[in-house]
Design a protein around this motif. Structure first.
Motif, mmCIF file in Angstrom:
data_model
loop_
_atom_site.group_PDB
_atom_site.id
_atom_site.type_symbol
_atom_site.label_atom_id
_atom_site.label_comp_id
_atom_site.label_asym_id
_atom_site.label_seq_id
_atom_site.Cartn_x
_atom_site.Cartn_y
_atom_site.Cartn_z
ATOM 1 N N TRP A 97 -34.995 46.976 42.771
ATOM 2 C CA TRP A 97 -33.784 46.884 42.009
ATOM 3 C C TRP A 97 -33.408 45.737 41.343
ATOM 4 C CZ3 TRP A 97 -30.890 42.742 43.388
ATOM 5 C CH2 TRP A 97 -31.423 41.836 44.770
ATOM 6 N N ARG A 98 -34.368 44.686 41.529
ATOM 7 C CA ARG A 98 -34.008 43.382 40.847
ATOM 8 C C ARG A 98 -34.333 43.647 39.238
ATOM 9 N NH1 ARG A 98 -36.855 37.713 41.879
ATOM 10 N NH2 ARG A 98 -38.603 38.832 40.915
ATOM 11 N N ASP A 99 -35.216 44.576 39.037
ATOM 12 C CA ASP A 99 -35.539 44.754 37.379
ATOM 13 C C ASP A 99 -34.381 45.244 36.815
ATOM 14 O OD1 ASP A 99 -37.989 44.196 38.361
ATOM 15 O OD2 ASP A 99 -38.908 46.157 38.522
ATOM 16 N N GLU A 100 -33.406 45.866 37.610
ATOM 17 C CA GLU A 100 -32.388 46.480 36.979
ATOM 18 C C GLU A 100 -30.963 45.599 37.076
ATOM 19 O OE1 GLU A 100 -31.464 50.646 37.244
ATOM 20 O OE2 GLU A 100 -33.420 50.738 38.410
ATOM 21 N N ALA A 101 -30.967 44.425 37.483
ATOM 22 C CA ALA A 101 -30.047 43.340 37.711
ATOM 23 C C ALA A 101 -29.453 43.001 36.207
ATOM 24 C CB ALA A 101 -30.567 42.365 38.437
ATOM 25 N N ALA A 102 -28.083 43.265 36.407
ATOM 26 C CA ALA A 102 -27.276 42.857 35.232
ATOM 27 C C ALA A 102 -26.997 41.431 34.904
ATOM 28 C CB ALA A 102 -25.954 43.528 35.294
ATOM 29 N N CYS A 103 -27.356 40.524 36.031
ATOM 30 C CA CYS A 103 -27.463 39.211 36.055
ATOM 31 C C CYS A 103 -28.487 38.445 35.446
ATOM 32 C CB CYS A 103 -26.978 38.600 37.373
ATOM 33 S SG CYS A 103 -27.945 38.984 38.727
ATOM 34 N N VAL A 104 -29.692 39.221 35.337
ATOM 35 C CA VAL A 104 -30.698 38.418 34.804
ATOM 36 C C VAL A 104 -30.278 38.085 33.420
ATOM 37 C CG1 VAL A 104 -33.033 38.917 33.820
ATOM 38 C CG2 VAL A 104 -32.412 39.986 35.850
ATOM 39 N N GLY A 105 -30.541 36.749 33.280
ATOM 40 C CA GLY A 105 -30.237 35.964 31.836
ATOM 41 C C GLY A 105 -28.928 35.498 31.868
ATOM 42 N N GLU A 106 -28.043 35.681 32.915
ATOM 43 C CA GLU A 106 -26.780 35.008 32.963
ATOM 44 C C GLU A 106 -27.017 33.835 33.647
ATOM 45 O OE1 GLU A 106 -23.961 36.414 31.844
ATOM 46 O OE2 GLU A 106 -24.580 38.319 31.530
ATOM 47 N N ASP A 107 -25.852 32.820 33.406
ATOM 48 C CA ASP A 107 -25.978 31.439 34.011
ATOM 49 C C ASP A 107 -25.784 31.590 35.538
ATOM 50 O OD1 ASP A 107 -25.554 28.878 34.896
ATOM 51 O OD2 ASP A 107 -23.618 28.634 33.826
ATOM 52 N N PRO A 108 -26.886 31.073 36.375
ATOM 53 C CA PRO A 108 -27.034 31.346 37.804
ATOM 54 C C PRO A 108 -25.830 30.513 38.624
ATOM 55 C CG PRO A 108 -28.847 30.146 36.987
ATOM 56 C CD PRO A 108 -28.093 30.754 35.839
ATOM 57 N N GLU A 109 -25.547 29.595 37.688
ATOM 58 C CA GLU A 109 -24.477 28.584 38.558
ATOM 59 C C GLU A 109 -23.218 29.533 38.680
ATOM 60 O OE1 GLU A 109 -24.651 25.294 39.117
ATOM 61 O OE2 GLU A 109 -26.733 25.392 38.420
#
Ligand code: SF4
Length: 87
Positions: free
Chosen positions: A13-25
């Motif tokens: 499911w992580r492969d489709e995560a919308a937060c990839v590349g977003e600021d993790p903070e």
């Protein structure tokens, strides 16, 4: 830091995560406040357009994670866990 809150294991499911590349903070805000413009609010807005929201939320509930996962705060997920335990 990049990726889904720096998960160390690989889940499909992580492969489709919308937060990839977003600021993790913004997914680990100092406050759980979801007031407009808050970090939690920004993170939850990203989650709401994520195709794997439910898988992510379930994962975080099961593991008692901190931060924003599946458009929920840690406090919200604790409530879900308590309700499930009380049944
Ligand atoms: S629901 Fe939110 S935290 Fe979970 S993978 Fe999607 S964008 Fe990331």
């Amino acid at each position: 830091m990049t990726g889904v809150h720096e998960h160390t294991a690989t889940y499909d499911w992580r492969d489709e995560a919308a937060c990839v590349g977003e600021d993790p903070e913004i997914f680990f805000p100092l406050s759980d406040s979801a007031a407009p413009g808050s970090e939690a609010s920004l993170a939850r807005a990203i989650c709401r357009r994520c195709p794997v929201l439910l898988a992510c939320r379930t994962w975080a509930i099961e593991r008692g994670e901190d931060g924003i996962w599946g458009a929920t705060t840690a406090a919200q997920r604790r409530s879900v866990r308590r309700a499930a335990t009380d049944r």
